[in-house]
Design an enzyme around this catalytic site. Structure first.
Site, PDB file in Angstrom:
ATOM      1  N   LYS A 280     -31.010  45.572  -6.563  1.00  0.00           N
ATOM      2  CA  LYS A 280     -31.455  44.201  -6.292  1.00  0.00           C
ATOM      3  C   LYS A 280     -30.294  43.217  -6.463  1.00  0.00           C
ATOM      4  CE  LYS A 280     -32.951  42.609 -10.823  1.00  0.00           C
ATOM      5  NZ  LYS A 280     -33.800  41.792 -11.636  1.00  0.00           N
TER       6      LYS A 280
ATOM      7  N   LYS B 258     -30.880  46.586 -18.778  1.00  0.00           N
ATOM      8  CA  LYS B 258     -29.958  45.703 -19.512  1.00  0.00           C
ATOM      9  C   LYS B 258     -29.285  46.454 -20.656  1.00  0.00           C
ATOM     10  CE  LYS B 258     -30.650  41.468 -17.579  1.00  0.00           C
ATOM     11  NZ  LYS B 258     -31.629  40.400 -17.618  1.00  0.00           N
TER      12      LYS B 258
ATOM     13  N   LYS C 267     -28.035  38.012 -10.678  1.00  0.00           N
ATOM     14  CA  LYS C 267     -27.057  37.044 -11.186  1.00  0.00           C
ATOM     15  C   LYS C 267     -25.991  37.705 -12.037  1.00  0.00           C
ATOM     16  CE  LYS C 267     -30.382  33.558 -12.122  1.00  0.00           C
ATOM     17  NZ  LYS C 267     -31.064  33.098 -13.316  1.00  0.00           N
TER      18      LYS C 267
HETATM   19  P1  AMP Z   1     -33.812  35.537 -13.117  1.00  0.00           P
HETATM   20  O1  AMP Z   1     -32.643  35.403 -12.235  1.00  0.00           O
HETATM   21  O2  AMP Z   1     -33.896  36.915 -13.694  1.00  0.00           O
HETATM   22  O3  AMP Z   1     -33.967  34.440 -14.118  1.00  0.00           O
HETATM   23  O4  AMP Z   1     -35.098  35.453 -12.156  1.00  0.00           O
HETATM   24  C1  AMP Z   1     -35.748  34.264 -11.774  1.00  0.00           C
HETATM   25  C2  AMP Z   1     -36.814  34.559 -10.746  1.00  0.00           C
HETATM   26  O5  AMP Z   1     -36.218  35.075  -9.541  1.00  0.00           O
HETATM   27  C3  AMP Z   1     -37.846  35.612 -11.170  1.00  0.00           C
HETATM   28  O6  AMP Z   1     -39.128  35.240 -10.702  1.00  0.00           O
HETATM   29  C4  AMP Z   1     -37.385  36.857 -10.488  1.00  0.00           C
HETATM   30  O7  AMP Z   1     -38.441  37.775 -10.237  1.00  0.00           O
HETATM   31  C5  AMP Z   1     -36.814  36.319  -9.185  1.00  0.00           C
HETATM   32  N1  AMP Z   1     -35.758  37.212  -8.660  1.00  0.00           N
HETATM   33  C6  AMP Z   1     -34.627  37.588  -9.313  1.00  0.00           C
HETATM   34  N2  AMP Z   1     -33.872  38.397  -8.536  1.00  0.00           N
HETATM   35  C7  AMP Z   1     -34.552  38.541  -7.364  1.00  0.00           C
HETATM   36  C8  AMP Z   1     -34.301  39.249  -6.146  1.00  0.00           C
HETATM   37  N3  AMP Z   1     -33.186  39.979  -5.982  1.00  0.00           N
HETATM   38  N4  AMP Z   1     -35.210  39.150  -5.147  1.00  0.00           N
HETATM   39  C9  AMP Z   1     -36.339  38.418  -5.304  1.00  0.00           C
HETATM   40  N5  AMP Z   1     -36.638  37.725  -6.418  1.00  0.00           N
HETATM   41  C10 AMP Z   1     -35.765  37.773  -7.438  1.00  0.00           C
END
Ligand code: AMP
Ligand code: TRP
Length: 324
Positions: free
Chosen positions: A192, A110, A195
């Site tokens: 990965k 980040k 968002k």
């Molecule tokens: P966030 O979008 O960072 O708030 O992530 C929310 C949840 O989604 C967390 O448990 C992350 O580990 C999971 N997560 C985010 N991106 C991925 C991805 N590309 N593949 C699998 N899990 C994800």
């Protein structure tokens, strides 16, 4: 057994969030006490628009309800509503080693991505996450692979606290799915799906046309063979993973089925599976969009229930640290 997990209201939820995390939350709520948190305070660490934040939070809540989080079974609430999260963050700040924070992959990524906004919150992010988890005496934390490092730090902090101030916190365990813990970007399968990079995502509520377009143009590898080999064929392996999870078919079966077929046919079939599997979510979301008051009430009730747990834990923490 208590389950806790969180998600940032930073944008639309994508299939990586779903397969890596939320899908498992929906399963866990059947026989665990579940607490799910929309972590708005975490989302302030990257650039954001204050006038859009409430809408984002509401959309995130609607997403959870649309995919099957049941407010009668699970607690769903907004982090900033419970002041104990910030209080515990400060207290844990005083025992967390700085060196650990600088080593976190997410912090490094980040700060590279947002060079003009490397704030202290970005560095201290994992302490707030530890506070979230420990404040609910959590047993299980269902997360995607990218959050594993933060969970390890949470355990370190909890153990250190227990040593220094006597047994206080439960030591939480991560629950990371064997398949789907890291869904890769459609536009670059070495990174990965994230968002903060919208081109990388297939969003849960994308319309059929959009799904088709994104899948057909997803980056695949050279060659024609449909084979699972993440190192040599990251693109097709990622699509196979997605196919397998949405269609409940083992990857080997898919390899067999598409043995003599090309990428285009495979992708067409995948697009169809996704359009059909995501259709109920799109429908439920549309229905909920017109029921804002109902959704807000769910968050209010969730906050009330979360508050009871948070308060009892912080009272104990204050006592242990000599603050009362
Ligand atoms: P966030 O979008 O960072 O708030 O992530 C929310 C949840 O989604 C967390 O448990 C992350 O580990 C999971 N997560 C985010 N991106 C991925 C991805 N590309 N593949 C699998 N899990 C994800
Ligand atoms: N850091 C997590 C993410 O970006 C979100 C999060 C905040 C979280 N607090 C949490 C996840 C507590 C699990 C438990 O994905």
């Amino acid at each position: 057994m208590r389950v806790f997990s969180g998600i940032q209201p930073t944008g639309q939820i994508h299939i990586g969030n779903y397969l890596g995390a939320i899908k498992h939350w929906v399963e866990l709520q059947e026989n665990h006490e579940c607490v799910f948190c929309i972590v708005d305070l975490h989302s302030l660490t990257i650039p954001f628009d204050p006038s859009a934040l409430q809408k984002r939070i509401l959309e995130t809540a609607i997403t959870h309800l649309a995919v099957g989080i049941n407010p009668e079974k699970a607690i769903l609430f907004v982090q900033s509503r419970i002041k104990e999260h910030t209080e515990l963050t400060w207290l844990l700040n005083t025992i967390c080693p700085i060196g650990e924070l600088g080593r976190m992959t997410q912090y490094k990524e980040k700060s590279r991505q947002f060079k003009k906004n490397i704030n202290a919150g970005l560095l201290n992010y994992p302490i707030l996450m530890a506070a979230d988890i420990l404040l609910y005496q959590t047993d299980i934390v269902p997360i995607g692979k990218d959050q594993k490092q933060h969970l390890e730090l949470t355990k370190t902090i909890a153990k250190k606290f227990n040593q220094k101030f006597k047994q206080t916190f439960k030591i939480p365990q991560a629950q990371i799915p064997k398949i789907g813990a890291k869904i890769m970007a459609l536009n670059d399968p070495k990174k990965k799906m994230s968002k903060s990079v919208p081109q990388s995502c297939l969003f849960l509520f994308d319309e059929p046309q959009e799904i088709k377009k994104k899948i057909m143009s997803a980056i695949t590898d050279t060659g024609k063979i449909i084979k699972f080999d993440p190192a040599k064929k990251p693109g097709i392996s990622n699509l196979l993973t997605i196919y397998s999870l949405f269609d409940n078919q083992p990857i080997e079966e898919l390899e067999k089925h598409f043995k003599d077929k090309g990428y285009a046919e495979f992708k067409k079939s995948l697009a169809k599976i996704l359009i059909n599997s995501l259709e109920p979510f799109r429908r439920k979301r549309k229905e909920l969009l017109s029921r804002e008051i109902y959704v807000r009430e769910i968050l209010n009730q969730g906050a009330k229930r979360a508050q009871v747990i948070a308060k009892s834990v912080i009272v104990n923490v204050r006592k242990k640290m000599g603050l009362t």
